[in-house]
Design a protein around this motif. Structure first.
Motif, PDB file in Angstrom:
ATOM      1  N   LEU A  10      13.872  -1.320  -6.387  1.00  0.00           N
ATOM      2  CA  LEU A  10      14.359  -0.080  -7.442  1.00  0.00           C
ATOM      3  C   LEU A  10      13.652   0.571  -7.061  1.00  0.00           C
ATOM      4  CD1 LEU A  10      15.173   0.191  -9.938  1.00  0.00           C
ATOM      5  CD2 LEU A  10      12.924   0.239 -10.840  1.00  0.00           C
ATOM      6  N   THR A  11      12.838   1.247  -6.538  1.00  0.00           N
ATOM      7  CA  THR A  11      12.566   2.500  -5.729  1.00  0.00           C
ATOM      8  C   THR A  11      13.382   2.915  -4.622  1.00  0.00           C
ATOM      9  OG1 THR A  11       9.864   2.839  -6.134  1.00  0.00           O
ATOM     10  CG2 THR A  11      10.434   4.040  -4.499  1.00  0.00           C
ATOM     11  N   ALA A  12      13.373   2.235  -3.974  1.00  0.00           N
ATOM     12  CA  ALA A  12      14.456   2.818  -2.752  1.00  0.00           C
ATOM     13  C   ALA A  12      16.291   2.822  -3.150  1.00  0.00           C
ATOM     14  CB  ALA A  12      14.511   1.293  -1.491  1.00  0.00           C
ATOM     15  N   SER A  13      16.361   1.998  -4.174  1.00  0.00           N
ATOM     16  CA  SER A  13      17.768   2.065  -5.016  1.00  0.00           C
ATOM     17  C   SER A  13      17.822   3.214  -5.410  1.00  0.00           C
ATOM     18  CB  SER A  13      17.822   1.326  -5.651  1.00  0.00           C
ATOM     19  OG  SER A  13      17.227   1.024  -7.003  1.00  0.00           O
ATOM     20  N   MET A 163       7.868   6.912  -7.037  1.00  0.00           N
ATOM     21  CA  MET A 163       6.787   6.401  -5.947  1.00  0.00           C
ATOM     22  C   MET A 163       5.174   7.031  -6.425  1.00  0.00           C
ATOM     23  SD  MET A 163       8.499   6.064  -3.237  1.00  0.00           S
ATOM     24  CE  MET A 163       7.819   6.417  -2.235  1.00  0.00           C
ATOM     25  N   CYS A 164       5.002   7.749  -6.983  1.00  0.00           N
ATOM     26  CA  CYS A 164       3.875   7.143  -7.473  1.00  0.00           C
ATOM     27  C   CYS A 164       2.607   6.065  -8.484  1.00  0.00           C
ATOM     28  CB  CYS A 164       3.970   8.279  -9.305  1.00  0.00           C
ATOM     29  SG  CYS A 164       4.126   9.854  -8.997  1.00  0.00           S
ATOM     30  N   PHE A 165       3.980   5.148  -7.747  1.00  0.00           N
ATOM     31  CA  PHE A 165       3.758   3.660  -8.438  1.00  0.00           C
ATOM     32  C   PHE A 165       3.691   2.657  -7.188  1.00  0.00           C
ATOM     33  CE2 PHE A 165       5.153   5.669 -13.082  1.00  0.00           C
ATOM     34  CZ  PHE A 165       3.435   5.077 -13.108  1.00  0.00           C
ATOM     35  N   LEU A 166       3.759   3.205  -5.625  1.00  0.00           N
ATOM     36  CA  LEU A 166       3.890   1.803  -4.611  1.00  0.00           C
ATOM     37  C   LEU A 166       3.067   2.698  -3.736  1.00  0.00           C
ATOM     38  CD1 LEU A 166       8.052   2.692  -3.465  1.00  0.00           C
ATOM     39  CD2 LEU A 166       6.849   1.082  -4.922  1.00  0.00           C
ATOM     40  N   PRO A 167       2.428   2.048  -3.111  1.00  0.00           N
ATOM     41  CA  PRO A 167       0.922   2.158  -2.056  1.00  0.00           C
ATOM     42  C   PRO A 167       1.961   2.856  -0.774  1.00  0.00           C
ATOM     43  CG  PRO A 167       1.921  -0.067  -2.617  1.00  0.00           C
ATOM     44  CD  PRO A 167       2.533   0.570  -2.656  1.00  0.00           C
ATOM     45  N   LYS A 168       1.149   3.443   0.050  1.00  0.00           N
ATOM     46  CA  LYS A 168       1.238   4.004   1.077  1.00  0.00           C
ATOM     47  C   LYS A 168       1.783   3.257   2.550  1.00  0.00           C
ATOM     48  CE  LYS A 168      -1.735   8.206   0.800  1.00  0.00           C
ATOM     49  NZ  LYS A 168      -2.827   7.482  -0.885  1.00  0.00           N
ATOM     50  N   SER A 169       2.195   3.250   3.628  1.00  0.00           N
ATOM     51  CA  SER A 169       3.273   2.430   4.123  1.00  0.00           C
ATOM     52  C   SER A 169       2.047   1.668   5.011  1.00  0.00           C
ATOM     53  CB  SER A 169       4.134   2.814   5.091  1.00  0.00           C
ATOM     54  OG  SER A 169       4.121   2.228   6.203  1.00  0.00           O
ATOM     55  N   PRO A 170       2.089   0.354   5.178  1.00  0.00           N
ATOM     56  CA  PRO A 170       0.857  -0.121   5.677  1.00  0.00           C
ATOM     57  C   PRO A 170       1.014   0.409   7.249  1.00  0.00           C
ATOM     58  CG  PRO A 170       2.376  -1.543   4.649  1.00  0.00           C
ATOM     59  CD  PRO A 170       2.941  -0.525   4.385  1.00  0.00           C
ATOM     60  N   ARG A 171       2.241  -0.010   8.047  1.00  0.00           N
ATOM     61  CA  ARG A 171       2.183   0.875   9.275  1.00  0.00           C
ATOM     62  C   ARG A 171       1.661   1.903   9.321  1.00  0.00           C
ATOM     63  NH1 ARG A 171       3.736   3.944  13.282  1.00  0.00           N
ATOM     64  NH2 ARG A 171       5.045   2.597  15.626  1.00  0.00           N
ATOM     65  N   TRP A 172       1.593   3.136   8.640  1.00  0.00           N
ATOM     66  CA  TRP A 172       0.719   4.278   8.121  1.00  0.00           C
ATOM     67  C   TRP A 172      -0.659   4.245   8.245  1.00  0.00           C
ATOM     68  CZ3 TRP A 172      -1.702   8.028   4.880  1.00  0.00           C
ATOM     69  CH2 TRP A 172      -1.907   8.437   5.196  1.00  0.00           C
ATOM     70  N   LEU A 173      -0.734   3.271   6.947  1.00  0.00           N
ATOM     71  CA  LEU A 173      -2.468   2.960   6.908  1.00  0.00           C
ATOM     72  C   LEU A 173      -3.239   2.664   7.766  1.00  0.00           C
ATOM     73  CD1 LEU A 173      -2.316   1.691   3.798  1.00  0.00           C
ATOM     74  CD2 LEU A 173      -3.332   4.193   3.836  1.00  0.00           C
ATOM     75  N   ALA A 187      -1.024  -7.564   1.260  1.00  0.00           N
ATOM     76  CA  ALA A 187      -1.676  -9.046   0.318  1.00  0.00           C
ATOM     77  C   ALA A 187      -0.119  -9.516  -1.106  1.00  0.00           C
ATOM     78  CB  ALA A 187      -2.548  -9.103  -1.042  1.00  0.00           C
ATOM     79  N   LYS A 188      -1.051  -7.494  -1.578  1.00  0.00           N
ATOM     80  CA  LYS A 188       0.210  -6.834  -2.458  1.00  0.00           C
ATOM     81  C   LYS A 188       1.648  -7.177  -2.713  1.00  0.00           C
ATOM     82  CE  LYS A 188       0.350  -3.400  -6.401  1.00  0.00           C
ATOM     83  NZ  LYS A 188       0.112  -2.177  -6.989  1.00  0.00           N
ATOM     84  N   LEU A 189       2.479  -6.899  -1.987  1.00  0.00           N
ATOM     85  CA  LEU A 189       3.753  -7.028  -1.118  1.00  0.00           C
ATOM     86  C   LEU A 189       4.010  -8.509  -2.094  1.00  0.00           C
ATOM     87  CD1 LEU A 189       4.572  -4.570   0.932  1.00  0.00           C
ATOM     88  CD2 LEU A 189       4.995  -4.586  -2.077  1.00  0.00           C
ATOM     89  N   ASN A 190       3.277  -9.106  -1.287  1.00  0.00           N
ATOM     90  CA  ASN A 190       2.902 -11.137  -0.956  1.00  0.00           C
ATOM     91  C   ASN A 190       2.798 -12.258  -2.125  1.00  0.00           C
ATOM     92  OD1 ASN A 190       4.772 -10.893   1.946  1.00  0.00           O
ATOM     93  ND2 ASN A 190       3.423  -9.946   2.084  1.00  0.00           N
ATOM     94  N   ALA A 191       1.520 -11.438  -2.746  1.00  0.00           N
ATOM     95  CA  ALA A 191       1.378 -11.763  -4.059  1.00  0.00           C
ATOM     96  C   ALA A 191       0.424 -13.049  -4.046  1.00  0.00           C
ATOM     97  CB  ALA A 191       2.734 -12.445  -5.065  1.00  0.00           C
ATOM     98  N   ALA A 192      -0.579 -12.909  -2.541  1.00  0.00           N
ATOM     99  CA  ALA A 192      -1.084 -13.554  -2.457  1.00  0.00           C
ATOM    100  C   ALA A 192      -2.627 -12.354  -2.344  1.00  0.00           C
ATOM    101  CB  ALA A 192      -0.766 -13.540  -0.623  1.00  0.00           C
ATOM    102  N   SER A 193      -3.466 -12.996  -1.514  1.00  0.00           N
ATOM    103  CA  SER A 193      -5.129 -12.872  -1.665  1.00  0.00           C
ATOM    104  C   SER A 193      -4.726 -12.024  -0.084  1.00  0.00           C
ATOM    105  CB  SER A 193      -5.989 -13.634  -1.462  1.00  0.00           C
ATOM    106  OG  SER A 193      -5.767 -15.273  -0.305  1.00  0.00           O
TER     107      SER A 193
END
Length: 435
Positions: A10-13, A163-173, A187-193
């Motif tokens: 949605l944010t990308a759109s 964008m306030c609700f999105l996490p930081k980029s995993p690659r940047w982290l 994990a959050k993006l994949n709904a997993a642990s």
């Protein structure tokens, strides 16, 4: 698709909506009478025209203002339309540095906030928003075009908020050695642990890419012109140059004026035909998704440049016959739509894919930056000179664009190296003529 993935999509759109609305709104406000009078493209002495654009004689219904064109109209249009592309060019130059230092999330938020402030200034500057017209023949209100520009606040503010609700980029982290935060995001993006196999495998892939980038070391822009890299640099720069000189943005920025020049009514030129054209632009992206992997990058460029050249020539040829009836007008518009289709599935996506995969890791960011700067620089040039070309040559401008497409075909056929399925070592060998 889980809720986190949906939020990312949605944010990308909204990012796409932001840029798309910016392009579309310029095409619309440029043909609004109040906008033209306010910026002195035209003057109005109170006379009116009927639905077909003819002078009012007797008691016919008044439909449009009869405007007198200013001598510097083409220059003013070019300056105003190209100004937002010039701003985008400045943004491109800043985005790479800011994105690496502060992260993609913050950089996009800052950009969206700047965009929103710009929309507010455009809509409310000088005299405020104004008021709706009470009588179109007694006054000229700036409300409509100011509201259209002010409405840019919606996608800009929505993008900044989301964008306030999105996490930081995993690659940047990972690039900042914050791997624990990166795996939590995955994990959050994949709904997993965080211990899930999918999250861990994605983390390892990102860590490997970051490690490879670090191992490649830092580089200077001078390395883009080393014997091994320079051909890629020139190919990328020229590919983005030719993408703009195919004439796609002459059509997208000034399509309503082109339709009006062909002989369509103002309603058809500003509402109906742009909607159809934008729909054609949308559906044409799907064959591009298929063709870029099945046919290859070079093949799409060769096919697209030939198709666009043919349809530019047919657009000009049909436009010379529009005084003979409506059939020729619709043939001209159909030819424009086919040109847009030809671009969108070939030259639209290929330059962006090509520049992202052709450079070695050590110079990939800088090489892509050169291509992006070339795109916006030439976008700015074509937006600036477009109105002057149309004023001087009318639809003969399409012959110039056809010539540019011919050059693009020569470039694609004899200079571009196919990179589909090649490793970076194989690419090195091809680019240096050793394969």
């Amino acid at each position: 698709m889980n809720s986190s993935q949906f939020l990312v999509v949605l944010t990308a759109s909204f990012g796409g909506l932001l840029f798309g609305y910016e392009v579309g709104v310029m095409n619309v406000v440029l043909v609004m009478d109040a906008f033209r009078i306010f910026f002195r493209f035209f003057s109005w002495n109170g006379d009116a025209l009927d639905e077909m654009g003819n002078d009012i004689k007797g008691n016919e219904e008044k439909m449009y203002h009869k405007l007198e064109e200013a001598e510097n109209k083409a220059t003013l249009e070019g300056v105003i339309t190209s100004s937002f592309v010039l701003g985008a060019l400045c943004g491109v130059l800043m985005a790479t540095y800011l994105g690496e230092k502060y992260g993609r999330q913050r950089t996009i938020m800052i950009g969206a906030c700047i965009f929103t402030c710009g929309a507010i200034i455009q809509g409310l500057s000088v005299q405020g928003l104004g008021t709706p017209r009470k009588n179109v023949w007694e006054e000229v209100s700036n409300f409509e075009w100011r509201f259209a520009l002010l409405f840019q606040v919606v996608p800009g503010l929505d993008l900044a908020t989301l964008m306030c609700f999105l996490p930081k980029s995993p690659r940047w982290l990972c690039s900042k050695d914050r791997d624990e935060e990166a795996v939590q995001v995955l994990a959050k993006l994949n709904a997993a642990s965080t211990s899930d196999e999918l999250a861990q495998s994605e983390l390892k892939a990102i860590q490997g890419d970051v490690a490879a980038t670090r191992a490649a070391g830092s580089s200077s822009f001078g390395e883009l012109f080393s014997p091994v890299i320079r051909r890629r640099t020139f190919i990328t720069f020229l590919m983005q140059l030719f993408q703009q000189w195919t004439g796609i943005n002459v059509i997208m920025y000034y399509q309503s004026q082109i339709y009006n020049e062909i002989g369509f009514t103002k309603f058809m030129s500003t509402v109906v035909l742009p909607i159809i054209n934008n729909f054609v632009n949308f559906i044409s992206t799907f064959p591009g998704m298929w063709g870029i992997e099945r046919l290859g990058r070079k093949t799409l460029l060769v096919i697209g440049s030939l198709m666009m050249m043919v349809f530019h020539i047919s657009t000009w040829a049909f436009s010379t016959q529009t005084d003979k009836g409506k059939l020729w007008q619709y043939l001209t518009v159909a030819s424009i739509f086919l040109m847009v289709f030809s671009f969108t599935w070939t030259w639209g996506p290929v330059p962006w894919v090509y520049q992202a995969e052709v450079f070695p890791l050590c110079v990939r960011v800088k090489g892509s930056a050169v291509g992006t700067v070339s795109n916006f620089l030439n976008n700015w040039i074509i937006a600036f000179v477009g109105p002057a070309l149309m004023k001087a040559w009318s639809t003969k401008t399409f012959l110039l664009l056809a010539a540019a497409c011919l050059l693009a075909w020569i470039y694609s056929q004899f200079f571009v190296i196919e990179c589909k399925g090649l490793s970076i070592d194989e690419m090195d060998a091809k680019m240096t003529g050793k394969a």
